[in-house]
Design a protein around this motif. Structure first.
Motif, PDB file in Angstrom:
ATOM      1  N   LEU A 510       0.834  -1.186   0.000  1.00  0.00           N
ATOM      2  CA  LEU A 510       0.000   0.000   0.000  1.00  0.00           C
ATOM      3  C   LEU A 510       0.875   1.243   0.000  1.00  0.00           C
ATOM      4  N   ARG A 511       0.268   2.370  -0.303  1.00  0.00           N
ATOM      5  CA  ARG A 511       0.955   3.660  -0.281  1.00  0.00           C
ATOM      6  C   ARG A 511       0.204   4.577   0.676  1.00  0.00           C
ATOM      7  N   LEU A 512       0.934   5.131   1.650  1.00  0.00           N
ATOM      8  CA  LEU A 512       0.343   6.028   2.632  1.00  0.00           C
ATOM      9  C   LEU A 512       0.129   7.412   2.029  1.00  0.00           C
ATOM     10  N   PRO A 513      -0.731   8.246   2.644  1.00  0.00           N
ATOM     11  CA  PRO A 513      -0.972   9.600   2.111  1.00  0.00           C
ATOM     12  C   PRO A 513       0.306  10.410   1.955  1.00  0.00           C
ATOM     13  N   SER A 514       1.312  10.168   2.768  1.00  0.00           N
ATOM     14  CA  SER A 514       2.573  10.914   2.657  1.00  0.00           C
ATOM     15  C   SER A 514       3.343  10.548   1.401  1.00  0.00           C
ATOM     16  N   GLY A 515       3.015   9.426   0.791  1.00  0.00           N
ATOM     17  CA  GLY A 515       3.768   8.916  -0.337  1.00  0.00           C
ATOM     18  C   GLY A 515       4.595   7.698  -0.001  1.00  0.00           C
ATOM     19  N   MET A 516       4.758   7.397   1.294  1.00  0.00           N
ATOM     20  CA  MET A 516       5.567   6.244   1.699  1.00  0.00           C
ATOM     21  C   MET A 516       4.909   4.949   1.237  1.00  0.00           C
ATOM     22  N   GLN A 517       5.728   4.034   0.695  1.00  0.00           N
ATOM     23  CA  GLN A 517       5.267   2.722   0.256  1.00  0.00           C
ATOM     24  C   GLN A 517       5.489   1.712   1.384  1.00  0.00           C
ATOM     25  N   VAL A 518       4.523   0.812   1.559  1.00  0.00           N
ATOM     26  CA  VAL A 518       4.569  -0.138   2.664  1.00  0.00           C
ATOM     27  C   VAL A 518       4.310  -1.545   2.139  1.00  0.00           C
ATOM     28  N   SER A 692       8.056  10.979   2.506  1.00  0.00           N
ATOM     29  CA  SER A 692       7.416  11.096   1.195  1.00  0.00           C
ATOM     30  C   SER A 692       7.963  10.126   0.155  1.00  0.00           C
ATOM     31  N   HIS A 693       9.258   9.885   0.176  1.00  0.00           N
ATOM     32  CA  HIS A 693       9.875   9.034  -0.842  1.00  0.00           C
ATOM     33  C   HIS A 693      10.410   7.736  -0.234  1.00  0.00           C
ATOM     34  N   GLY A 694       9.840   7.340   0.915  1.00  0.00           N
ATOM     35  CA  GLY A 694      10.388   6.202   1.640  1.00  0.00           C
ATOM     36  C   GLY A 694       9.636   4.909   1.411  1.00  0.00           C
ATOM     37  N   GLN A 695      10.255   3.846   1.912  1.00  0.00           N
ATOM     38  CA  GLN A 695       9.652   2.518   1.878  1.00  0.00           C
ATOM     39  C   GLN A 695       9.793   1.885   3.263  1.00  0.00           C
ATOM     40  N   LEU A 696       8.803   1.074   3.624  1.00  0.00           N
ATOM     41  CA  LEU A 696       8.803   0.405   4.923  1.00  0.00           C
ATOM     42  C   LEU A 696       8.237  -0.993   4.743  1.00  0.00           C
ATOM     43  N   ALA A 697       8.925  -1.986   5.290  1.00  0.00           N
ATOM     44  CA  ALA A 697       8.471  -3.374   5.171  1.00  0.00           C
ATOM     45  C   ALA A 697       8.475  -4.040   6.531  1.00  0.00           C
ATOM     46  N   LEU A 698       7.418  -4.794   6.826  1.00  0.00           N
ATOM     47  CA  LEU A 698       7.330  -5.608   8.039  1.00  0.00           C
ATOM     48  C   LEU A 698       7.147  -7.056   7.607  1.00  0.00           C
ATOM     49  N   VAL A 699       7.997  -7.945   8.129  1.00  0.00           N
ATOM     50  CA  VAL A 699       7.945  -9.365   7.792  1.00  0.00           C
ATOM     51  C   VAL A 699       7.986 -10.161   9.091  1.00  0.00           C
ATOM     52  N   GLY A 871      14.442  -6.448   3.900  1.00  0.00           N
ATOM     53  CA  GLY A 871      15.351  -5.597   3.145  1.00  0.00           C
ATOM     54  C   GLY A 871      15.070  -5.632   1.659  1.00  0.00           C
ATOM     55  N   ALA A 872      14.722  -6.819   1.140  1.00  0.00           N
ATOM     56  CA  ALA A 872      14.422  -6.924  -0.287  1.00  0.00           C
ATOM     57  C   ALA A 872      13.179  -6.135  -0.657  1.00  0.00           C
ATOM     58  N   TRP A 873      12.166  -6.163   0.222  1.00  0.00           N
ATOM     59  CA  TRP A 873      10.933  -5.465  -0.114  1.00  0.00           C
ATOM     60  C   TRP A 873      11.138  -3.944  -0.220  1.00  0.00           C
ATOM     61  N   VAL A 874      11.936  -3.339   0.662  1.00  0.00           N
ATOM     62  CA  VAL A 874      12.106  -1.885   0.539  1.00  0.00           C
ATOM     63  C   VAL A 874      12.815  -1.537  -0.762  1.00  0.00           C
ATOM     64  N   LEU A 876      12.612  -3.428  -3.606  1.00  0.00           N
ATOM     65  CA  LEU A 876      11.666  -3.700  -4.697  1.00  0.00           C
ATOM     66  C   LEU A 876      10.599  -2.622  -4.816  1.00  0.00           C
ATOM     67  N   LEU A 877      10.107  -2.136  -3.666  1.00  0.00           N
ATOM     68  CA  LEU A 877       9.097  -1.079  -3.709  1.00  0.00           C
ATOM     69  C   LEU A 877       9.646   0.172  -4.392  1.00  0.00           C
ATOM     70  N   ASP A 878      10.889   0.524  -4.081  1.00  0.00           N
ATOM     71  CA  ASP A 878      11.488   1.710  -4.692  1.00  0.00           C
ATOM     72  C   ASP A 878      11.627   1.551  -6.202  1.00  0.00           C
ATOM     73  N   LEU A 879      11.863   0.327  -6.657  1.00  0.00           N
ATOM     74  CA  LEU A 879      12.036   0.063  -8.091  1.00  0.00           C
ATOM     75  C   LEU A 879      10.723  -0.304  -8.776  1.00  0.00           C
ATOM     76  N   ASP A 880       9.608  -0.287  -8.002  1.00  0.00           N
ATOM     77  CA  ASP A 880       8.301  -0.687  -8.534  1.00  0.00           C
ATOM     78  C   ASP A 880       8.347  -2.127  -9.056  1.00  0.00           C
ATOM     79  N   ARG A 881       8.927  -3.013  -8.234  1.00  0.00           N
ATOM     80  CA  ARG A 881       9.023  -4.416  -8.602  1.00  0.00           C
ATOM     81  C   ARG A 881       8.414  -5.283  -7.497  1.00  0.00           C
ATOM     82  N   THR A 882       8.299  -6.576  -7.778  1.00  0.00           N
ATOM     83  CA  THR A 882       7.830  -7.549  -6.799  1.00  0.00           C
ATOM     84  C   THR A 882       8.779  -8.751  -6.829  1.00  0.00           C
TER      85      THR A 882
END
Length: 928
Positions: A510-518, A692-699, A871-874, A876-882
């Motif tokens: 998901l993407r938060l209102p700030s722009g951060m990808q999760v 705004s331009h960050g990524q956050l992953a919980l596993v 670590g991989a998810w943050v 991949l999110l920045d690169l718009d990948r899965t």
């Protein structure tokens, strides 16, 4: 037992002091013997259950082998460990280093398994061995796989009694062992610790380095070494530990079949009885060498690991040396008498030790620091341990223990230390003692052992009325353990499929209102563990110019308090929640790595946001991190690998001073640290750090409902106005050639080879070159490893790798090796010959098939690690990948042909276009 993060990791010099590893990277090479091959026989030793403690079941074969099963389906990995109760403690006159030599030679093959290293690599086993004072152990972790588990158990049984331990292998491995010695000789902290222990122990073998005396190692008699092997490598002197995901019934059947076929030995192991007398006065040792920074150690004799008072020693180590709560940190680091402090204690079979120390910058006063350090350590009579200090240390110790127990890979190996102390249940017993110990007992132990007469330091002080520590004594284990009551076994959790498709399907993005990808990946874990990774991307190549060390300093200061909480309050809350947080900085990215648990995840996320968005940023914190950075820089200036990296990094670097892509010299880095102001750090934080331009992953065991409010309220509204663009890294031409640097008074030398490549991880040749490099230098059965380590015995560690870029067509192939300076010409000849042969002849079909399978297995193992997934998810999110990217790469690797791999190697690796770097104290003194 020590908690996970504290097991000889509080200070790097402690690890290097005697804990010797067969391989720095992963598997430790092949196994072998002089006694007939193990084969299933009709009559085998009977396997019987003994006891069960907190989910761990003990079995015993009639031949004496102890077996511990630690099932845990939460993580799809398996770890197998075999511990032999033999280490440097058991070596006689002229035999120092013998236990460590055996650790190397076990991996040199047997009639049944002549090339174990290649089999390790093909099966994707992350294997190794280590030697310590009381034990030697061999272990492997791999993605859960019955065939690999079956094979590894059979190999361990074979290695126990059939290893060659041959003269020819000893001769070829001798240079490798000498290179390992020389690597340690380059570390002043390691040598100082070795000499401090030698001064502490006058008779006991704990005063002798595990790696041994050079003359003993070089002059070892093969017959004595074989006899040492036959005496100690027997089932009645070993413990087999299997942890993680496995079928218990099948494991027991395999153990019965292969280990049960080994007869019970008729020999009687010698009884060890030597103990040092009570130390009766301060001792002193001084070491002088070129390079490095001042170090101070203060060593004190203590109790065996099985002694009830060992828990108090563990906690005293934290009370004194923890950062930021420790007394030494407050009185040395914060007062700028030292750059940093450290401490650790060794729980051993016989009376061990507590070692405390400080690292100084070259400008700091050694005499003043040593005086304050001693006064602080030996001040408990006038300043008793407080209840607050005890509870803080207890919380931190138990947090680390819990985190370690949640990791089946850690548990399998950590039990080795308890086995070496005399009883594997000490792993839990010490935990219980830490939970229950009273303030009065901690104070009593401080009063008894932290005495001037029990101290080994850098000076001698006579005393009119000596006070002596209690006499050394062994422990009556039966008496100690008779009242032990284990806690209930943890619940077993469901298995997790680490395939890319399942990872993608289970992950909520998901993407938060700030722009951060999760990215949220709920999955079952032992003890409800969660890994969190945060990446705050910021700035552009232009806006990041001229900030010097402000970004690095900011990352280092984030854990030193917030506007709402002091440094101690922030750390205390994390300890209470049993969470760990680490911050880091690279060009344009501020990162955070977090370990927590399900019930604490929401509050820990809030604490991380508090540190990121509202750091205290005080002058005292800046002074501390500046001192530590300058001390580390002073060490690097004389280290062969560091000076090579500096020189090659600066070669043809086109970017001006101030650009984040500029390769700075040591002097430029020091100047940037000296010029840095607190206002610059604050300005950098205010301008760039936001979500705004960050990524956050919980596993892990994530409660999505519980964490979403924190994500929305803390990170969802955390916006920044500064633009962010990935920093361009276009391919830059580099002049090929050779760099030779002289690093005096260093017994280890280094080789570094680099070649820029017009590739990225989306290039069609990416899979082929990845596999080609694996076969050349990064795999366990690689050409460079087999030639320089296994055949020629010249290097303790040699490898090649590719630093892959994801955006620009600019990746870098590089190779490194360490070696004795006098072997430089042989190393160069071997390296060039193997590279030329691979380019001329290509790889064989056998190498190709085995290497590809091994690489795919290693990739599967990586996806089974929660921290790697986060670590991989943050990224991949920045690169718009899965993780579909990983599936495509696995498919591409599986579809490769040998011709494609050989073609990629020839297309990209040209020795004439490479930069070759050499650094060391070479015989010609000028580096030639």
């Amino acid at each position: 037992m020590k908690p996970l993060a504290r097991l000889r990791s509080l200070i790097l010099v402690a690890v290097a002091a005697g804990l010797s590893w067969s391989s720095m990277a992963a598997p430790a090479a092949s196994a072998s013997s002089t006694r007939g091959a193990i084969a299933p026989v009709a009559k085998t030793s009977t396997l019987r259950p003994v006891q069960q403690v907190e989910g761990i079941t003990e079995y015993r074969l009639a031949n004496g082998l102890q077996v511990l099963l630690v099932p845990d389906d939460a993580k799809p990995t398996t770890t197998v460990n075999v511990t032999y109760r033999v280490g440097s403690l058991h070596e006689n006159y002229g035999e120092t280093g013998m236990a460590h030599l055996l650790e190397h030679l076990i991996f040199k093959g047997s009639p049944r398994h002549p090339n174990v290293w290649a089999e390790f690599n093909q099966r994707g086993l992350r294997a190794n061995g280590s030697t310590w004072f009381d034990r030697t152990n061999y272990f492997a972790s791999f993605a859960a796989n019955e065939d690999n588990l079956h094979w590894y158990l059979r190999w361990q049984a074979d290695a126990m009694v059939n290893s060659f331990i041959a003269r020819k292998d000893l001769d070829s491995e001798m240079t490798v062992v000498r290179n390992e010695m020389e690597m340690g000789e380059n570390n002043p902290g390691r040598i100082l610790l070795e000499k401090t222990l030698a001064a502490m122990y006058q008779w006991h073998n704990y005063g002798k380095s595990t790696i041994g005396a050079r003359t003993d190692v070089e002059g070892v008699d093969i017959g004595r070494l074989q006899a040492f092997y036959r005496q100690y490598y027997q089932p009645d002197n070993a413990t087999l530990i299997v942890s993680g995901q496995f079928d218990e019934a099948k494991v027991l059947a395999w153990v019965q079949r292969y280990f049960g076929a080994i007869p019970k030995p008729k020999r009687v192991l010698p009884s060890l009885y030597t103990l040092d007398p009570v130390q009766d006065g301060e001792r002193e040792v001084t070491l002088r060498r070129v390079g490095g920074v001042p170090l101070l150690y203060a060593g004190y004799h203590t109790v065996p690991g099985a002694h009830p008072d060992h828990a108090a020693v563990e906690l005293l180590s934290l009370v004194l040396a923890d950062t930021p709560s420790g007394r030494l940190h407050q009185r040395l680091t914060e007062q700028r008498l030292a750059a940093g402090v450290f401490g650790f204690t060794e729980g051993l079979r016989d009376p061990g030790f507590l070692l405390l120390g400080a690292q100084l910058t070259p400008e700091q006063d050694v005499a003043a620091a040593s005086r304050v350090m001693i006064e602080t350590i030996e001040s408990f009579g006038a300043q008793p341990v407080t209840a607050e200090e005890l509870e803080r240390a207890r919380a931190k110790w138990l947090k680390d223990w819990d985190r370690g127990f949640a990791d089946p890979q850690h548990v399998g190996v950590a039990l080795s230390e308890a086995v070496a102390q005399g009883d594997w249940r000490l792993f839990f017993y010490t935990r219980d003692r830490v939970r229950q110990i009273a303030l009065a007992d901690v104070q009593r132990v401080a009063d008894q052992y932290l005495l001037p007469a029990n101290r080994t330091l850098g000076r001698y002080l006579p005393t009119a009325e000596p006070r002596r520590a209690p006499a050394p004594q062994r422990v009556d284990l039966a008496e100690v353990m008779k009242g032990f009551q284990p806690a209930p076994a943890p619940e077993r959790v469901a298995a997790f499929d680490p395939s890319p498709a399942n990872i993608d399907a289970r992950t909520q993005r998901l993407r938060l209102p700030s722009g951060m990808q999760v990215a949220l990946l709920p999955k079952p874990t032992r003890s409800q563990a969660i890994q969190i990774s945060v990446a705050l991307r910021h700035g552009t190549a232009d806006s990041l110019k001229g900030w010097g060390e402000a970004p690095t300093a900011l990352a280092a200061m984030l854990d030193k308090g917030t506007r709402q909480r002091s440094r101690q309050q922030w750390q205390d809350r994390l300890d209470a929640l049993r969470a760990d947080v680490r911050f880091g900085m690279s060009a344009g990215t501020l990162s955070a790595s977090v370990v927590t648990r399900r019930e604490a995840a929401a509050e820990v996320l809030a604490l991380v946001h508090e540190a990121l968005s509202e750091p205290a940023l005080t002058q005292a914190a800046l002074d501390e991190v500046r001192d530590q950075a300058l001390a580390a820089l002073a060490e690097q200036r004389k280290e062969p690998q560091a000076v090579l990296a500096e020189a090659i990094g600066r070669r043809d670097n086109p970017y001006p001073r101030g650009d984040v892509r500029h390769a700075r010299s040591f002097d430029e880095i020091a100047a940037d640290w000296q010029a840095l102001t607190l206002e610059q750090v604050k300005a950098f934080h205010a301008r760039f750090i936001a979500g705004s331009h960050g990524q956050l992953a919980l596993v892990g065991d994530v409660d999505v409902t519980a964490v979403m409010p924190v994500l929305n309220t803390r990170f969802g509204d955390w916006r920044g106005s500064e633009a962010r663009e990935p920093i361009p890294q276009p391919l830059q031409p580099v002049t090929p050639g050779t760099i030779r640097l002289h690093t005096p008074d260093r017994q280890n030398a280094a080789l570094l080879v680099q070649l820029p490549l017009a590739l990225n991880d989306r290039h069609p040749d990416y899979p082929a070159l990845m596999l080609a490099n694996h076969l050349l230098g990064s795999g366990g059965d690689s050409r460079l490893w087999n030639r320089l380590r296994e055949t020629d015995g010249l290097s303790y560690n040699v490898y090649s790798a590719v630093q892959w870029q994801s955006r620009d067509l600019h990746s870098t192939w590089y190779a490194e090796a360490i070696f004795a300076p006098q072997n430089r010409d042989r190393v160069e000849r071997g390296f060039r010959e193997e590279l030329t042969r691979a380019l001329r002849e290509g790889f064989s079909e056998r190498e190709f098939q085995a290497g590809r399978q091994g690489l795919l297995n290693f990739r599967r193992l990586a996806r089974a690690q929660d921290n790697r997934l986060a670590g991989a998810w943050v990224g991949l999110l920045d690169l718009d990948r899965t993780f579909d990217e990983a599936a495509r790469l696995d498919a591409a690797l599986s579809a490769l042909t040998l011709e494609q791999v050989n073609s990629a190697l020839r297309r990209y690796l040209d020795p004439d276009k490479m930069v070759w770097g050499w650094a060391g104290d070479f015989p010609d003194a000028a580096g030639r």
